[in-house]
Structure formats: C-alpha cells, structure tokens
Design an enzyme around this catalytic site. Structure first.
Site, PDB file in Angstrom:
ATOM      1  N   CYS A  70     -24.352 -51.178  23.705  1.00  0.00           N
ATOM      2  CA  CYS A  70     -23.317 -52.128  23.295  1.00  0.00           C
ATOM      3  C   CYS A  70     -23.951 -53.385  22.703  1.00  0.00           C
ATOM      4  CB  CYS A  70     -22.436 -52.501  24.482  1.00  0.00           C
ATOM      5  SG  CYS A  70     -21.150 -53.706  24.058  1.00  0.00           S
ATOM      6  N   ASN A 112     -24.539 -40.147  17.391  1.00  0.00           N
ATOM      7  CA  ASN A 112     -23.397 -41.071  17.439  1.00  0.00           C
ATOM      8  C   ASN A 112     -23.450 -41.989  16.224  1.00  0.00           C
ATOM      9  OD1 ASN A 112     -22.591 -44.030  19.297  1.00  0.00           O
ATOM     10  ND2 ASN A 112     -21.140 -42.528  18.534  1.00  0.00           N
TER      11      ASN A 112
END
Length: 238
Positions: free
Chosen positions: A113, A213
């Site tokens: 993140c 991803n």
C-alpha cells in the site's frame, strides 16, 4: 464479527491447492470499502475462486471488539477467504491471525500500500525496505498458528533496483510464505505502465507461486499478463 456462521469453525481448504489445480485461478484483489462480505458473495457467483477482505489494521483488530465487528464478517459460503492485514509488529500480526484463523483460509501481509497515511504509520509499502521484519512476521505467524493448511502470503511493490525485490521475495520464501503477489509498480508510481517484465524476472527467481497484480481488469487482461510474465495461474484483478 462472524455473521451467519452456523458452526464454531468453518471447514477450511488449503488455498495453495488452487495454484496446482491446472486451471485458471480467478482472484479478486482487496479493495477498500468494496471487498466486504456482500461483494465477495457477488463475485463468487461469477466464478471467482479466491477472495480477499479489504486491508484491516491488525493492531486495531486485536485491540477492539468494535473494530472486529466492523471490519470482518463472513459466513459458511465465504471460502476460500484471505484476510489482508496491515501490520508492523510480528506479535500483533500473530495475535490477529490467531483470532481470524478459525474463520478464514489464510492471511496476507500488505507490503504494497503506497498511501501516505499507511507508510507514515510504518505499514504497507515501506515494509519492502525492511526484509528482516517481513521475514520475522511471516516466520512467527507460521510458528504460532498451528494449522498447516492456513496460508500466509504477502503483497509487495517493486524497488527501482529489482535485485532488492528479488532478495526480499527469496527471504520471504525461505521463511515459509505461501505465495507472493507482486504489484508491478514502485512506491512512487501510480498510473504509469505496469512493469510486467519485472514480475517475470521475480517469477523466474522463485519456486513458490507468484501472482501478478496491476491493471488486470478482465479475464482477457489476466491471460495476457500470464503470457507476459509467466506468473502462476492466480490472477489478481484490479
């Protein structure tokens, strides 16, 4: 917290088995505010194989029953399920994993993140620069959670120097991480093209499953990224 569970403990599966099924594994990535039980129930109706919760701050989850009730609900049909935690202390992550393990199939440590608040608190992508801490967190969850089929995975971003990313991944593998999801951008990058070539290099350096991803929005995108990277049959959407 546990919603409509009818038994004290769900009959859980080993999510790692999905990567050895020979089939395309469709994975729904953790999305803030979206990846709650109702959304997971919906995507499972459209053949999603593996779902994640939104990122949950482990310290709050351990400390507060109110936080647990707010952040996590599930039911008997909500499997396989991975609960993603933000953590910066190994024992806190272990405590969160111990609470969740009767009701989920594994946990995922968020090391990807890039949000400022997360990194300022020592969570998320700043952990890619602390490989020994990531090792300690993975190792201690492995040692303290007495469930061999309970997965422990991590999600990361890449370094500018890819050798550092490969080193991080290999250290995590050595401590027993189940699989690694690689977002193919650096911490500073947001909307720039995904470095699928970097994911390919990481995959070639590892023996555990690597999930690609980044900008994967359709099954066609997933097939394309699979061919570009050689990543395992796990597809991380969004």
């Amino acid at each position: 917290m546990i919603g409509d569970i009818e038994t004290k403990e769900c009959q859980l599966k080993d999510p790692v088995d999905l990567f050895h099924s020979g089939q395309v594994v469709k994975i729904c990535a953790p999305m803030v505010r979206y990846s709650k039980l109702a959304f997971r129930t919906l995507v499972r109706k459209y053949s999603c194989d593996l779902c994640y919760t939104p990122m949950i701050v482990a310290a709050d989850f351990v400390r507060s029953a109110k936080a647990r009730d707010s952040e996590f609900t599930t039911n008997k049909g909500d499997h396989p399920l991975i609960v993603q935690f933000a953590a910066k202390e190994a024992q806190v992550l272990c405590d969160a994993a111990r609470i969740i393990c009767p009701f989920a199939d594994g946990i995922d440590l968020n090391c990807g993140c890039p949000q400022r608040w997360a990194m300022a608190e020592g969570y998320g992508a700043c952990l890619i620069n602390k490989p020994e801490l990531v090792q300690d967190m993975v190792r201690r969850v492995r040692n303290q959670i007495n469930k061999p089929r309970f997965s422990v995975s991590i999600k990361i971003r890449i370094h500018e120097d890819l050798k550092r990313t490969v080193d991080l991944c290999q250290k995590a593998e050595a401590t027993g991480v189940s699989w690694i999801t690689v977002h193919g951008r650096s911490v500073e990058e947001r909307h720039q093209p995904v470095h699928y070539d970097a994911i390919k290099i990481i995959k070639q350096s590892m023996s555990i499953p690597i999930v690609a991803n980044g900008d994967i929005r359709t099954l066609r995108d997933a097939e394309k990224v699979h061919h570009l990277t050689g990543a395992d049959d796990g597809r991380r959407f969004l």
